[in-house]
Write an enzyme that holds these catalytic residues in place. Structure first.
Site, mmCIF file in Angstrom:
data_model
loop_
_atom_site.group_PDB
_atom_site.id
_atom_site.type_symbol
_atom_site.label_atom_id
_atom_site.label_comp_id
_atom_site.label_asym_id
_atom_site.label_seq_id
_atom_site.Cartn_x
_atom_site.Cartn_y
_atom_site.Cartn_z
ATOM 1 N N ASP A 1 46.865 22.974 42.964
ATOM 2 C CA ASP A 1 46.316 21.818 42.244
ATOM 3 C C ASP A 1 44.952 22.092 41.614
ATOM 4 O O ASP A 1 44.343 21.198 41.038
ATOM 5 C CB ASP A 1 46.222 20.604 43.176
ATOM 6 C CG ASP A 1 45.471 20.902 44.474
ATOM 7 O OD1 ASP A 1 44.604 21.798 44.470
ATOM 8 O OD2 ASP A 1 45.759 20.247 45.493
ATOM 9 N N ASP B 1 42.569 41.820 42.736
ATOM 10 C CA ASP B 1 41.981 40.730 41.949
ATOM 11 C C ASP B 1 40.705 40.204 42.585
ATOM 12 O O ASP B 1 40.023 39.361 41.988
ATOM 13 C CB ASP B 1 42.993 39.591 41.759
ATOM 14 C CG ASP B 1 43.577 39.103 43.075
ATOM 15 O OD1 ASP B 1 44.292 39.897 43.710
ATOM 16 O OD2 ASP B 1 43.322 37.955 43.466
ATOM 17 N N GLY C 1 42.921 30.297 39.124
ATOM 18 C CA GLY C 1 43.737 29.119 39.419
ATOM 19 C C GLY C 1 42.937 27.885 39.746
ATOM 20 O O GLY C 1 43.463 26.767 39.703
#
Length: 616
Positions: free
Chosen positions: A139, A286, A106
């Site tokens: 973001d 993860d 991300g």
């Protein structure tokens, strides 16, 4: 040595594993692909805070390159190096025990793989480089505090001898994002930063969970479920690239043996964490490397006062990822990896291997390291009891984990047992908590009446603790705390000292007897044996670790554009076992600043309770 413009890129993983056909950068489910092409988002005025010479040397980059003006542009993602191909990795994961579906990079962006002059392959990526298809509602940015903490701890773990991804550089910028640090509604603007991460590979357990079948408990399914062709490609890539020594004509046998090696490496890895008093904080699948590396530094921490149930992650309300639990959690994660491979390999065989071998491999690695930490050469069955009693004594006296181990090498052995213990007692008592500290530690967070009601309710509804975000361990600890807190009421500092002296004396009598079985003060070569023992212990018990309050001091100074403290701290962490004076370790820094740190014993002293910063 190379320049940024002449690095030897060979981006094998992007040539081997399937790429997302969609090239636009927007958040989405990515099916039947392992990577999505994406470019870093530029940062405003990136500045080099600190870099690791040894980590950057893996890429054939030296000081001359890293001091160039262009270094900040290349290492922030503002400018791409020739040969670099940028992408983000698709993976899934179990978060806090529940399959969360697609997660992915991300905020991290793969820059490529570099073949250095030794023909070693190193993957490099930037964390905090901007939006990716896997950013979900975030973001894609990382702020200074988390970035510098990741940089510093990656290097600290490497120099402690714990397998880890490396951190090449940390840059801060004038770009800012809003963050709510403690999730209490007090959001503020923070500076964006980026870290260059280096590893042979960032493939993780979650990389294989994109093929996970339907989760019967929670309904999730991997986005590439059913694509055994891609799963086999990934298994071949991992086997051939990172486990070339594992050979077999039968592919399934080879995959099984690779899985076994991953399990063994993971067991040895968590043994290294336990022996250094380090807690990962967010051991989701993860965040587990298929190479047995420490990966993804988030709400981690080194224990100060020994407390196996201390929670470093503010989101971990049940204490799932505490020091006490992380061995079992790593084993559980290996079972989840087995499940992800179940469409190609026999699940029962993989599970059986984990259950029969993980703890054995862990215990072997743990005991091997602990023997060195306690200065013992020949193992005995009772040694584990001696070690556990040391941990229990640290807990009861509120002793500092790192310093208590380090001071053990000062325990002198002569032919006068009582004098030996008396001389060392003043040293170990200095590492124990004050009466106010220990009272504060054992102060219950819930009244006994509330706990009794919870215990009663558990009999009818075992899931009630989870509903309130609590755990059975928490309830049991609170009951113990109530008892201990009552005993501490009215106790003075002298009372505490007397109790600590009694507890430590009991343990040191046993320890001295154990040492005497290996070294006799009356033997001719006793001095040489003693010196060898001290050397062994001091090369396995660190003097310096990355304590939270020390990291916070560096973060606050960098935020004011003072980078000296961060560079001094890196130098200290590169020498965790050194006996040299701090002034000598930091001889090329401003000695006025160094003296301030020395005078306050800054790098070795545990934090005061009010100064102990818990960061998430």
């Amino acid at each position: 040595m190379k320049s940024f413009e002449t690095l030897n890129f060979d981006n094998l993983v992007l040539r081997t594993l399937p790429l997302d056909p969609i090239t636009e950068n927007y958040v989405r489910q990515v099916k039947n692909a392992c990577f999505s092409k994406v470019k870093p988002t530029p940062l405003e005025n990136p500045q080099m805070v600190v870099y690791s010479k040894t980590a950057m040397n893996l890429l054939d980059l030296d000081d001359e390159q890293l001091k160039r003006k262009e270094a900040a542009e290349y290492l922030s993602g503002n400018k791409l190096m020739p040969g670099s191909e940028t992408a983000s990795h698709c993976y899934c994961g179990h978060q806090f025990g529940i399959f969360a579906g697609q997660l992915g990079d991300g905020a991290a962006i793969y820059l490529g793989e570099i073949l250095n002059n030794k023909n070693e392959r190193w993957e490099i990526q930037l964390k905090g480089a901007g939006l990716t298809p896997y950013s979900r509602s975030a973001d894609g940015r990382k702020v200074l505090r988390s970035t510098l903490r990741e940089f510093l701890c990656s290097e600290a773990m490497h120099f402690l001898g714990v397998p880890t991804t490396r951190a090449g550089s940390c840059l801060v910028s004038d770009s800012k994002v809003v963050r709510d640090i403690f999730y209490d509604g007090n959001a503020k603007l923070e500076r964006c930063a980026v870290v260059l991460r280096i590893a042979q590979s960032f493939i993780r357990f979650g990389s294989f969970e994109i093929f996970r079948p339907l989760d019967r408990d929670y309904g999730g399914i991997g986005p590439s479920f059913g694509r055994n062709d891609i799963l086999i490609k990934m298994l071949d890539y991992v086997s051939d690239t990172f486990y070339p020594h594992i050979k077999s004509e039968d592919k399934h046998e080879k995959y099984e043996n690779v899985f076994k090696e991953i399990v063994n490496r993971t067991a040895r890895l968590v043994a290294g964490w336990q022996c250094n008093g380090w807690v990962h904080g967010v051991l989701n699948t993860d965040n587990m490397s298929i190479l047995g590396l420490t990966i993804d530094y988030g709400p981690y921490g080194f224990l100060d006062r020994y407390d196996p149930d201390h929670i470093f992650n503010g989101s971990d309300t049940s204490g799932r990822y505490t020091y006490r639990n992380q061995v079992d959690i790593c084993e559980w994660n290996c079972i989840k990896l087995a499940e992800a491979l179940s469409s190609v390999l026999d699940l029962n065989q993989l599970k059986d291997y984990v259950k029969q071998n993980f703890k054995n491999e862990y215990n072997k690695a743990y005991m091997e390291k602990m023997m060195k930490k306690f200065g013992l050469k020949t193992s005995q069955e009772s040694d584990i009891d001696l070690f556990n009693e040391f941990f229990e004594t640290m807990y009861e006296t509120g002793a500092d984990f790192t310093n208590s181990f380090r001071k053990l090498s000062l325990f002198d052995i002569t032919d006068n047992k009582d004098e030996d213990i008396k001389k060392f007692m003043s040293i170990i008592l200095e590492q124990c908590a004050s009466v106010d500290e220990i009272r504060g530690f054992f102060k219950p967070k819930m009244p006994k009446e509330t706990l009794d009601k919870l215990i009663s309710a558990m009999e009818d509804n075992p899931g009630i603790l989870e509903y309130f975000g609590l755990s059975e361990v928490f309830v049991k600890n609170q009951l113990k705390f109530i008892e201990k807190y009552e005993k501490l009421k009215g106790k003075t500092s002298e009372d505490k000292k007397a109790l600590d002296t009694e507890l430590w004396s009991t343990w040191f009598n046993k320890y001295r007897e154990r040492i005497n079985q290996e070294m006799d003060p009356k033997s001719e070569n006793f001095d040489a044996i003693k010196a060898e023992r001290v050397k062994l212990m001091n090369s396995n018990n660190p003097r310096f670790i990355l304590r939270n309050h020390i990291a916070q001091d560096a973060i606050e100074n960098v935020d004011k554009n003072d980078f000296t403290g961060a560079n001094m701290l890196l130098r200290i962490l590169e020498n965790p076992f050194s006996d040299e004076p701090v002034e000598k370790i930091l001889s090329d820094f401003d000695q006025k600043l160094v003296k301030e740190k020395v005078d306050s014993n800054f790098y070795e002293k545990p934090p005061l309770p009010t100064k102990c910063v818990k960061l998430t």
